[in-house]
Design a protein around this motif. Structure first.
Motif, PDB file in Angstrom:
ATOM      1  N   ILE A  48       0.912  -1.119   0.104  1.00 44.00           N
ATOM      2  CA  ILE A  48       0.091   0.090   0.017  1.00 44.00           C
ATOM      3  C   ILE A  48       1.133   1.236   0.033  1.00 44.00           C
ATOM      4  O   ILE A  48       1.964   1.426   0.782  1.00 44.00           O
ATOM      5  N   SER A  49       0.555   2.249  -0.875  1.00 40.19           N
ATOM      6  CA  SER A  49       1.318   3.303  -0.985  1.00 40.19           C
ATOM      7  C   SER A  49       0.182   4.546  -0.335  1.00 40.19           C
ATOM      8  O   SER A  49      -0.823   4.518  -1.023  1.00 40.19           O
ATOM      9  N   LEU A  50       0.737   5.455   0.392  1.00 45.29           N
ATOM     10  CA  LEU A  50      -0.417   6.680   0.707  1.00 45.29           C
ATOM     11  C   LEU A  50       0.747   8.045   0.477  1.00 45.29           C
ATOM     12  O   LEU A  50       1.716   8.227   1.113  1.00 45.29           O
ATOM     13  N   SER A  51       0.057   8.933  -0.396  1.00 42.61           N
ATOM     14  CA  SER A  51       0.933   9.987  -0.906  1.00 42.61           C
ATOM     15  C   SER A  51       0.148  11.067  -0.291  1.00 42.61           C
ATOM     16  O   SER A  51      -1.373  11.217  -0.402  1.00 42.61           O
ATOM     17  N   SER A  90       9.287   9.819   8.862  1.00 44.65           N
ATOM     18  CA  SER A  90      10.371   8.880   8.780  1.00 44.65           C
ATOM     19  C   SER A  90      10.866   8.653  10.021  1.00 44.65           C
ATOM     20  O   SER A  90      11.169   7.611  10.092  1.00 44.65           O
ATOM     21  N   GLU A  91      10.685   9.619  10.684  1.00 41.99           N
ATOM     22  CA  GLU A  91      11.376   9.233  12.260  1.00 41.99           C
ATOM     23  C   GLU A  91      10.565   8.387  12.931  1.00 41.99           C
ATOM     24  O   GLU A  91      11.148   7.645  13.990  1.00 41.99           O
ATOM     25  N   LYS A  92       9.350   7.969  12.628  1.00 43.20           N
ATOM     26  CA  LYS A  92       8.610   6.917  13.500  1.00 43.20           C
ATOM     27  C   LYS A  92       8.408   5.860  12.625  1.00 43.20           C
ATOM     28  O   LYS A  92       7.369   4.898  12.811  1.00 43.20           O
ATOM     29  N   THR A  93       9.298   5.453  11.408  1.00 45.35           N
ATOM     30  CA  THR A  93       8.868   4.226  10.746  1.00 45.35           C
ATOM     31  C   THR A  93       9.172   2.897  11.456  1.00 45.35           C
ATOM     32  O   THR A  93      10.018   2.941  12.539  1.00 45.35           O
ATOM     33  N   LEU A  94       8.345   1.933  11.035  1.00 48.95           N
ATOM     34  CA  LEU A  94       8.324   0.700  11.653  1.00 48.95           C
ATOM     35  C   LEU A  94       8.957  -0.377  10.758  1.00 48.95           C
ATOM     36  O   LEU A  94       9.306   0.091   9.623  1.00 48.95           O
ATOM     37  N   ASP A  95       9.201  -1.403  10.978  1.00 54.16           N
ATOM     38  CA  ASP A  95       9.469  -2.501   9.813  1.00 54.16           C
ATOM     39  C   ASP A  95       8.318  -2.698   9.190  1.00 54.16           C
ATOM     40  O   ASP A  95       7.099  -2.736   9.362  1.00 54.16           O
ATOM     41  N   GLY A  96       8.698  -2.797   7.763  1.00 54.42           N
ATOM     42  CA  GLY A  96       7.684  -2.744   6.529  1.00 54.42           C
ATOM     43  C   GLY A  96       7.160  -1.414   6.228  1.00 54.42           C
ATOM     44  O   GLY A  96       6.289  -1.391   5.521  1.00 54.42           O
ATOM     45  N   VAL A  97       7.911  -0.288   6.671  1.00 56.94           N
ATOM     46  CA  VAL A  97       7.168   1.060   6.281  1.00 56.94           C
ATOM     47  C   VAL A  97       8.494   1.759   5.840  1.00 56.94           C
ATOM     48  O   VAL A  97       9.659   1.871   6.161  1.00 56.94           O
ATOM     49  N   LEU A  98       8.170   2.619   4.630  1.00 54.83           N
ATOM     50  CA  LEU A  98       9.206   3.461   4.193  1.00 54.83           C
ATOM     51  C   LEU A  98       8.736   4.783   3.624  1.00 54.83           C
ATOM     52  O   LEU A  98       7.540   4.773   2.986  1.00 54.83           O
ATOM     53  N   SER A 100       9.179   8.026   1.487  1.00 50.98           N
ATOM     54  CA  SER A 100       9.920   8.763   0.455  1.00 50.98           C
ATOM     55  C   SER A 100      10.357  10.166   0.673  1.00 50.98           C
ATOM     56  O   SER A 100       9.952  10.835   1.736  1.00 50.98           O
ATOM     57  N   GLY A 101      11.186  10.508  -0.211  1.00 53.41           N
ATOM     58  CA  GLY A 101      11.442  12.071   0.086  1.00 53.41           C
ATOM     59  C   GLY A 101      10.639  13.100  -0.724  1.00 53.41           C
ATOM     60  O   GLY A 101       9.419  12.411  -1.149  1.00 53.41           O
ATOM     61  N   CYS A 102      10.731  14.309  -0.670  1.00 53.23           N
ATOM     62  CA  CYS A 102       9.644  15.284  -1.478  1.00 53.23           C
ATOM     63  C   CYS A 102      10.049  15.145  -2.962  1.00 53.23           C
ATOM     64  O   CYS A 102      10.815  14.720  -3.548  1.00 53.23           O
ATOM     65  N   GLU A 103       8.625  15.018  -3.696  1.00 53.58           N
ATOM     66  CA  GLU A 103       8.328  14.866  -5.277  1.00 53.58           C
ATOM     67  C   GLU A 103       7.695  15.945  -5.772  1.00 53.58           C
ATOM     68  O   GLU A 103       6.656  16.291  -4.967  1.00 53.58           O
ATOM     69  N   TYR A 104       8.052  16.270  -6.904  1.00 58.03           N
ATOM     70  CA  TYR A 104       7.170  17.098  -7.713  1.00 58.03           C
ATOM     71  C   TYR A 104       6.071  16.414  -8.289  1.00 58.03           C
ATOM     72  O   TYR A 104       6.451  15.330  -9.102  1.00 58.03           O
ATOM     73  N   TYR A 105       4.743  16.424  -8.436  1.00 59.41           N
ATOM     74  CA  TYR A 105       3.779  15.568  -9.159  1.00 59.41           C
ATOM     75  C   TYR A 105       3.252  16.576 -10.309  1.00 59.41           C
ATOM     76  O   TYR A 105       2.495  17.480 -10.140  1.00 59.41           O
ATOM     77  N   THR A 106       3.750  16.064 -11.472  1.00 56.77           N
ATOM     78  CA  THR A 106       3.492  16.867 -12.891  1.00 56.77           C
ATOM     79  C   THR A 106       2.009  16.925 -13.064  1.00 56.77           C
ATOM     80  O   THR A 106       1.505  18.053 -13.445  1.00 56.77           O
ATOM     81  N   ASP A 107       1.506  15.817 -13.135  1.00 52.62           N
ATOM     82  CA  ASP A 107       0.223  15.881 -13.472  1.00 52.62           C
ATOM     83  C   ASP A 107      -0.909  16.767 -12.619  1.00 52.62           C
ATOM     84  O   ASP A 107      -1.795  17.161 -13.354  1.00 52.62           O
ATOM     85  N   VAL A 108      -0.558  17.065 -11.299  1.00 52.10           N
ATOM     86  CA  VAL A 108      -1.581  17.931 -10.514  1.00 52.10           C
ATOM     87  C   VAL A 108      -0.813  19.095  -9.900  1.00 52.10           C
ATOM     88  O   VAL A 108      -1.629  19.698  -9.058  1.00 52.10           O
ATOM     89  N   ASP A 109       0.272  19.177 -10.457  1.00 57.10           N
ATOM     90  CA  ASP A 109       1.235  20.486 -10.131  1.00 57.10           C
ATOM     91  C   ASP A 109       1.313  20.553  -8.658  1.00 57.10           C
ATOM     92  O   ASP A 109       0.941  21.481  -8.097  1.00 57.10           O
ATOM     93  N   GLY A 110       1.814  19.705  -7.967  1.00 59.63           N
ATOM     94  CA  GLY A 110       1.700  19.480  -6.488  1.00 59.63           C
ATOM     95  C   GLY A 110       3.025  19.152  -5.988  1.00 59.63           C
ATOM     96  O   GLY A 110       3.768  18.236  -6.794  1.00 59.63           O
ATOM     97  N   ILE A 111       3.568  19.481  -4.925  1.00 60.25           N
ATOM     98  CA  ILE A 111       4.641  18.991  -4.114  1.00 60.25           C
ATOM     99  C   ILE A 111       4.205  17.894  -2.936  1.00 60.25           C
ATOM    100  O   ILE A 111       3.150  18.160  -2.227  1.00 60.25           O
ATOM    101  N   GLY A 112       4.726  16.724  -2.812  1.00 64.05           N
ATOM    102  CA  GLY A 112       4.318  15.639  -1.927  1.00 64.05           C
ATOM    103  C   GLY A 112       5.456  14.660  -1.676  1.00 64.05           C
ATOM    104  O   GLY A 112       6.435  14.716  -1.998  1.00 64.05           O
ATOM    105  N   PHE A 113       5.032  13.640  -1.041  1.00 69.85           N
ATOM    106  CA  PHE A 113       5.632  12.471  -0.377  1.00 69.85           C
ATOM    107  C   PHE A 113       4.743  11.597  -0.328  1.00 69.85           C
ATOM    108  O   PHE A 113       3.653  11.389  -0.015  1.00 69.85           O
ATOM    109  N   SER A 114       5.511  10.247  -0.155  1.00 70.89           N
ATOM    110  CA  SER A 114       4.680   8.997  -0.112  1.00 70.89           C
ATOM    111  C   SER A 114       5.087   8.091   0.853  1.00 70.89           C
ATOM    112  O   SER A 114       6.214   8.092   1.544  1.00 70.89           O
ATOM    113  N   ILE A 115       4.134   7.432   1.786  1.00 70.86           N
ATOM    114  CA  ILE A 115       4.381   6.529   2.624  1.00 70.86           C
ATOM    115  C   ILE A 115       4.037   5.134   2.024  1.00 70.86           C
ATOM    116  O   ILE A 115       3.097   5.014   1.701  1.00 70.86           O
TER     117      ILE A 115
END
Length: 290
Positions: A48-51, A90-98, A100-115
């Protein structure tokens, strides 16, 4: 008679394999760029990814005569604040959780990250969710006779004006820092800050299997998307969202098939009985005439 039975059960099989689907609705808000987005993607592997995506509003800035340099520097400031939020997660990550760093989403012109979560259990642990609490906000109802519709009513992930305000604050702090450090006019600051006051909130629930429905849906190469769009006022008045699934009520169809088959057998038996008696009567009348 055998052909009738085969035809009935073939119909049942086809209905079971190809259940009736409700038509999806088109909605321009799906592609609204002035929107705070939460995009949840569920993969066939169980991952599962959550952006979390924050609007940059670069098109608005261009329309309001912001320079290219001003747009790029604001993008840097917003990315800095979003990246700080990503690091705090990221400071509260557990096993099985990662995270991401900051990304630019071209399709929606947004700045975000994913877990990214290895599975649903990892997601529950990360957010401190128990099975009881995960079900507490859900209300499930069923309706329909031949085609059963099960509705699942749950809570929009941005469920209060406070949580909505927290997301907006990330962008507003970026605007404030950017304007102060570059000595931009109050007019420009007001234009960009005001745009976030009119932002909407979007929850995009995506899976790789069809079947889950909602009022607003779309499909791309990899996912089936169920999308929920709300303004701040709509969140305050009704923070609920509704999914549904449809399925064939096989028990009813089997009973119907049996009833039809038995009725057919009775009718066919009656016809054969009448024909037999008719032939017998004709034979008796022929013998009498002889």
């Amino acid at each position: 008679m055998k052909k009738t039975i085969y035809a009935l059960f073939l119909l049942i099989l086809c209905v079971g394999i190809f259940p009736c689907n409700f038509a999806s609705a088109e909605n321009d808000e799906i592609f609204e760029k002035n929107a705070f987005r939460i995009v949840r993607k569920s993969y066939l592997t169980g991952e599962i990814s959550l952006s979390y995506i924050f609007p940059l509003n670069s098109e608005l800035m261009e329309a309001e005569s912001f320079s290219e340099n001003e747009i790029q520097t604001f993008r840097f400031y917003l990315a800095s604040y979003v990246n700080a939020l990503a690091k705090s997660n990221s400071e509260k990550t557990l096993d099985g959780v990662l995270v991401s760093g900051c990304e630019y989403y071209t399709d929606v012109d947004g700045i975000g990250f994913s877990i990214m979560f290895e599975n649903l259990e990892a997601q529950k642990k990360f957010f401190g969710v128990t099975d009881e609490s995960s079900q507490s906000g859900q209300n499930q109802t069923s309706s329909g006779f031949f085609i059963k519709k099960t509705e699942i009513k749950t809570t929009f992930p941005i469920s209060s004006s406070k949580s909505a305000g927290d997301l907006k604050m990330v962008c507003l702090m970026a605007v404030s820092s950017w304007c102060n450090n570059f000595d931009l006019s109050e007019e420009k600051k007001s234009v960009l800050s005001g745009s976030y006051e009119n932002s909407i909130f979007i929850y995009d629930f995506a899976t790789q299997v069809s079947g889950l429905k909602s009022e607003v849906m779309y499909e791309d190469e990899n996912f089936y998307h169920n999308v929920f769009c709300k303004s701040l006022g709509e969140i305050e008045s009704d923070p609920s969202i509704t999914f549904w699934v449809t399925s064939v009520n096989k028990g009813v169809w089997y009973i119907l098939a049996i009833v039809v088959v038995i009725t057919g057998m009775i009718v066919a038996g009656g016809v054969l009985y009448l024909k037999k008696n008719k032939k017998k009567s004709q034979k008796i009348n022929t013998n009498k005439n002889i």
